[in-house]
Design a protein around this motif. Structure first.
Motif, PDB file in Angstrom:
ATOM      1  N   VAL A  15     -12.906   0.447   1.034  1.00  0.00           N
ATOM      2  CA  VAL A  15     -11.688  -0.183   1.540  1.00  0.00           C
ATOM      3  C   VAL A  15     -11.260  -1.233   0.523  1.00  0.00           C
ATOM      4  CG1 VAL A  15     -10.701  -1.657   3.344  1.00  0.00           C
ATOM      5  CG2 VAL A  15     -12.264   0.199   3.957  1.00  0.00           C
ATOM      6  N   GLY A  16      -9.993  -1.238   0.164  1.00  0.00           N
ATOM      7  CA  GLY A  16      -9.514  -2.214  -0.806  1.00  0.00           C
ATOM      8  C   GLY A  16      -8.011  -2.371  -0.741  1.00  0.00           C
ATOM      9  N   ASP A  17      -7.439  -2.937  -1.806  1.00  0.00           N
ATOM     10  CA  ASP A  17      -5.978  -3.043  -1.877  1.00  0.00           C
ATOM     11  C   ASP A  17      -5.495  -2.304  -3.111  1.00  0.00           C
ATOM     12  OD1 ASP A  17      -4.829  -5.052  -4.079  1.00  0.00           O
ATOM     13  OD2 ASP A  17      -6.757  -5.851  -3.403  1.00  0.00           O
ATOM     14  N   ALA A  18      -4.231  -1.919  -3.073  1.00  0.00           N
ATOM     15  CA  ALA A  18      -3.679  -1.035  -4.102  1.00  0.00           C
ATOM     16  C   ALA A  18      -3.218  -1.775  -5.346  1.00  0.00           C
ATOM     17  CB  ALA A  18      -2.511  -0.237  -3.507  1.00  0.00           C
ATOM     18  N   GLY A  19      -3.442  -3.093  -5.404  1.00  0.00           N
ATOM     19  CA  GLY A  19      -2.978  -3.855  -6.556  1.00  0.00           C
ATOM     20  C   GLY A  19      -1.471  -3.927  -6.625  1.00  0.00           C
ATOM     21  N   ASN A  20      -0.813  -3.866  -5.457  1.00  0.00           N
ATOM     22  CA  ASN A  20       0.651  -3.842  -5.408  1.00  0.00           C
ATOM     23  C   ASN A  20       1.236  -5.072  -4.717  1.00  0.00           C
ATOM     24  OD1 ASN A  20      -0.196  -3.290  -2.823  1.00  0.00           O
ATOM     25  ND2 ASN A  20       0.906  -1.348  -2.620  1.00  0.00           N
ATOM     26  N   GLY A  21       0.482  -6.186  -4.711  1.00  0.00           N
ATOM     27  CA  GLY A  21       1.010  -7.418  -4.147  1.00  0.00           C
ATOM     28  C   GLY A  21       0.810  -7.571  -2.659  1.00  0.00           C
ATOM     29  N   CYS A  22      -0.006  -6.703  -2.041  1.00  0.00           N
ATOM     30  CA  CYS A  22      -0.266  -6.797  -0.601  1.00  0.00           C
ATOM     31  C   CYS A  22      -1.405  -7.804  -0.382  1.00  0.00           C
ATOM     32  CB  CYS A  22      -0.630  -5.428  -0.043  1.00  0.00           C
ATOM     33  SG  CYS A  22      -0.541  -5.287   1.762  1.00  0.00           S
ATOM     34  N   ALA A  23      -1.096  -9.080  -0.597  1.00  0.00           N
ATOM     35  CA  ALA A  23      -2.115 -10.140  -0.587  1.00  0.00           C
ATOM     36  C   ALA A  23      -2.302 -10.687   0.828  1.00  0.00           C
ATOM     37  CB  ALA A  23      -1.707 -11.254  -1.547  1.00  0.00           C
ATOM     38  N   SER A  60      -7.623  -9.442   0.577  1.00  0.00           N
ATOM     39  CA  SER A  60      -6.880  -8.992  -0.591  1.00  0.00           C
ATOM     40  C   SER A  60      -6.107 -10.126  -1.250  1.00  0.00           C
ATOM     41  CB  SER A  60      -5.902  -7.884  -0.186  1.00  0.00           C
ATOM     42  OG  SER A  60      -4.994  -7.617  -1.226  1.00  0.00           O
ATOM     43  N   ARG A  61      -6.116 -10.127  -2.580  1.00  0.00           N
ATOM     44  CA  ARG A  61      -5.243 -10.995  -3.369  1.00  0.00           C
ATOM     45  C   ARG A  61      -4.067 -10.206  -3.945  1.00  0.00           C
ATOM     46  NH1 ARG A  61      -9.517 -14.771  -6.835  1.00  0.00           N
ATOM     47  NH2 ARG A  61     -10.586 -15.683  -5.019  1.00  0.00           N
ATOM     48  N   GLY A  62      -4.017  -8.938  -3.607  1.00  0.00           N
ATOM     49  CA  GLY A  62      -2.919  -8.094  -4.069  1.00  0.00           C
ATOM     50  C   GLY A  62      -3.060  -7.601  -5.486  1.00  0.00           C
ATOM     51  N   THR A  63      -4.227  -7.794  -6.085  1.00  0.00           N
ATOM     52  CA  THR A  63      -4.428  -7.422  -7.485  1.00  0.00           C
ATOM     53  C   THR A  63      -5.461  -6.320  -7.672  1.00  0.00           C
ATOM     54  OG1 THR A  63      -6.061  -9.211  -7.688  1.00  0.00           O
ATOM     55  CG2 THR A  63      -3.784  -9.714  -8.306  1.00  0.00           C
ATOM     56  N   GLY A  64      -5.906  -5.698  -6.584  1.00  0.00           N
ATOM     57  CA  GLY A  64      -6.900  -4.634  -6.672  1.00  0.00           C
ATOM     58  C   GLY A  64      -8.274  -5.114  -6.259  1.00  0.00           C
ATOM     59  N   ALA A  71      -3.856   6.254  -9.836  1.00  0.00           N
ATOM     60  CA  ALA A  71      -4.403   5.156 -10.626  1.00  0.00           C
ATOM     61  C   ALA A  71      -3.449   4.702 -11.724  1.00  0.00           C
ATOM     62  CB  ALA A  71      -5.739   5.578 -11.246  1.00  0.00           C
ATOM     63  N   GLY A  72      -2.445   5.501 -12.055  1.00  0.00           N
ATOM     64  CA  GLY A  72      -1.478   5.099 -13.062  1.00  0.00           C
ATOM     65  C   GLY A  72      -0.582   3.959 -12.617  1.00  0.00           C
ATOM     66  N   HIS A  73      -0.415   3.804 -11.298  1.00  0.00           N
ATOM     67  CA  HIS A  73       0.486   2.774 -10.777  1.00  0.00           C
ATOM     68  C   HIS A  73      -0.167   1.877  -9.735  1.00  0.00           C
ATOM     69  CE1 HIS A  73       3.145   6.103 -12.149  1.00  0.00           C
ATOM     70  NE2 HIS A  73       3.879   5.104 -12.600  1.00  0.00           N
ATOM     71  N   HIS A  74      -1.394   2.177  -9.336  1.00  0.00           N
ATOM     72  CA  HIS A  74      -2.055   1.435  -8.270  1.00  0.00           C
ATOM     73  C   HIS A  74      -3.534   1.215  -8.622  1.00  0.00           C
ATOM     74  CE1 HIS A  74       1.333   3.576  -6.404  1.00  0.00           C
ATOM     75  NE2 HIS A  74       1.423   2.546  -5.586  1.00  0.00           N
ATOM     76  N   ALA A  75      -4.132   0.260  -7.944  1.00  0.00           N
ATOM     77  CA  ALA A  75      -5.579   0.079  -8.059  1.00  0.00           C
ATOM     78  C   ALA A  75      -6.256   1.085  -7.128  1.00  0.00           C
ATOM     79  CB  ALA A  75      -5.965  -1.347  -7.675  1.00  0.00           C
ATOM     80  N   VAL A  76      -7.094   1.933  -7.692  1.00  0.00           N
ATOM     81  CA  VAL A  76      -7.779   2.990  -6.945  1.00  0.00           C
ATOM     82  C   VAL A  76      -9.281   2.719  -7.022  1.00  0.00           C
ATOM     83  CG1 VAL A  76      -8.275   5.456  -6.883  1.00  0.00           C
ATOM     84  CG2 VAL A  76      -5.945   4.673  -7.333  1.00  0.00           C
ATOM     85  N   PRO A  77      -9.983   2.649  -5.889  1.00  0.00           N
ATOM     86  CA  PRO A  77     -11.417   2.322  -5.929  1.00  0.00           C
ATOM     87  C   PRO A  77     -12.242   3.249  -6.806  1.00  0.00           C
ATOM     88  CG  PRO A  77     -10.600   2.064  -3.703  1.00  0.00           C
ATOM     89  CD  PRO A  77      -9.479   2.673  -4.504  1.00  0.00           C
TER      90      PRO A  77
END
Length: 379
Positions: A291-299, A319-323, A251-257
């Motif tokens: 299920v989600g995205d990691a907030g790492n730009g994977c839009a 995903s918009r890549g922002t979590g 969670a320090g570097h990514h969006a975690v559900p």
């Protein structure tokens, strides 16, 4: 005769003493974090080097080397390629048939994970053999998952003795003997036995227990494929593939559900994350997960397929890549006394910088559903 024996004994004792001084010794029981000189900032003397090659087996403090090992500085250039270092100023490169190893003092029968950073250089199909005592595993590193070229890999073992040799070996043989992966930042973590939370038949369903993740690196830790009888760096879970991995993120570097850790499925349908659980044939169960995205730009439109017994369910997330995340569910009837729970990304995804990405899965639970409740559900 007695006088002649004493000098020989004295020489023998002196030789044993010298061998004891030269042999590396394990320090106290390792604690979670970087191994002694695990970032290779302590280097050899110039007298022990030939250009960048390390010539003495004990030249790098706390490590023993063999084969073609180079001591690399950050920004060092080879032909038209600049060799990066992920942390600090120094790293090592393992050329043809090269090995670095360190003697570790551990707790017997405890489980540990090793995390280290590696980067390809000039070889195309690089791999590393990681071993601890008699246990070993081959980690494929030909696929790069970060834009920097550095990835952190994890490997797990159960200590059979109180001291063990950790070895990282490059089995490759290239025309250029210096070709081989760069290695840096080697850490260890004690793994707690996988356990089930109350109300969940799965072990480590929230992924809070897993390999060491370096605080200052933004790319998580890769969990490679493994044989079913091996110790997993992700307790309770197995990764099945030929050469691909899943990514353990924080969670320090990514969006975690939910919580502090999750798994990103970065290799499409080429890899499966799975756990086997005891069930009762004919009984109905409900599998729930995020299920989600990691907030790492994977839009991109992300999708995960969850499978159990003969049932499966695809859960999509735009995903918009922002979590962000959504919940998915799968109800199934067990066909045997052991059921395999499987998660796969349904597609391959790539970020604008060309690196692989994928959906995040987290907060997975499995519960039995009573027949009465099941009838109400379908009314």
């Amino acid at each position: 005769m007695t006088g002649g024996t004493r000098p020989r004994r004295a020489v023998l004792l002196l030789l044993l003493l010298l061998v004891g001084v030269a042999a590396p010794a394990a320090s106290g029981v390792v604690t979670d974090g970087l191994l002694p000189n695990g970032n290779f900032e302590q280097g050899p003397d110039e007298s022990q080097m030939s250009d960048t090659r390390v010539m003495s087996p004990n030249a790098i403090p706390h490590w023993e080397i063999s084969g073609f090992v180079e001591y690399i500085g950050s920004g060092q250039q080879q032909d038209d390629m600049i060799l990066p270092v992920p942390e600090g100023a120094r790293a090592v490169r393992l050329g043809n048939d090269a090995t670095i190893r360190q003697l570790l003092s551990v707790t017997q029968k405890a489980s540990y994970s090793i995390t280290f950073s590696a980067a390809r250089t000039c070889a195309q199909a690089e791999q590393l053999n990681v071993s601890v005592g008699p246990e070993s595993g081959v980690l494929p590193i030909q696929t790069v998952y970060t834009s920097s070229g550095w990835d952190s890999y994890s490997y797990a073992f159960r200590a059979r003795h109180s001291t063990v040799w950790l070895s990282i070996h490059n089995p490759g043989h290239e025309d250029d003997p210096a070709c081989g992966p760069l290695i840096d930042f080697i850490a260890i973590k004690t793994l707690s036995p996988p356990r089930r939370e109350k109300g969940n038949m799965l072990k480590n369903g929230d992924f809070e227990e897993g390999p060491f993740i370096f605080r200052d690196t933004p790319w998580g830790a890769l969990v490679p494929p493994m044989e079913e009888d091996k110790v997993s760096p992700l307790p309770g879970w197995m990764v099945m593939s030929d050469t691909k991995v899943v990514k353990y993120v924080d969670a320090g570097h990514h969006a975690v559900p939910r919580g502090a850790r999750a798994v990103e499925l970065v290799a499409g349908s080429e890899v499966a994350l799975l756990q086997e659980v005891r069930t009762v044939a004919g009984r109905t169960y409900r599998l729930s997960f995020s299920v989600g995205d990691a907030g790492n730009g994977c839009a991109q439109p992300l999708a995960v397929r969850a499978s159990a017994a003969s049932s499966s369910q695809a859960v999509t997330y735009e995903s918009r890549g922002t979590g962000g995340s959504r919940r998915g569910e799968l109800e199934f009837a067990a066909a045997a006394d052991v059921t395999r729970i499987v998660f796969q990304s349904m597609n391959h995804h790539m970020k604008p910088d060309g690196t692989l990405c994928g959906p995040v899965v987290d907060d997975i639970s499995l519960v039995g559903v009573s027949k009465r409740a099941a009838r109400r559900l379908f009314m």
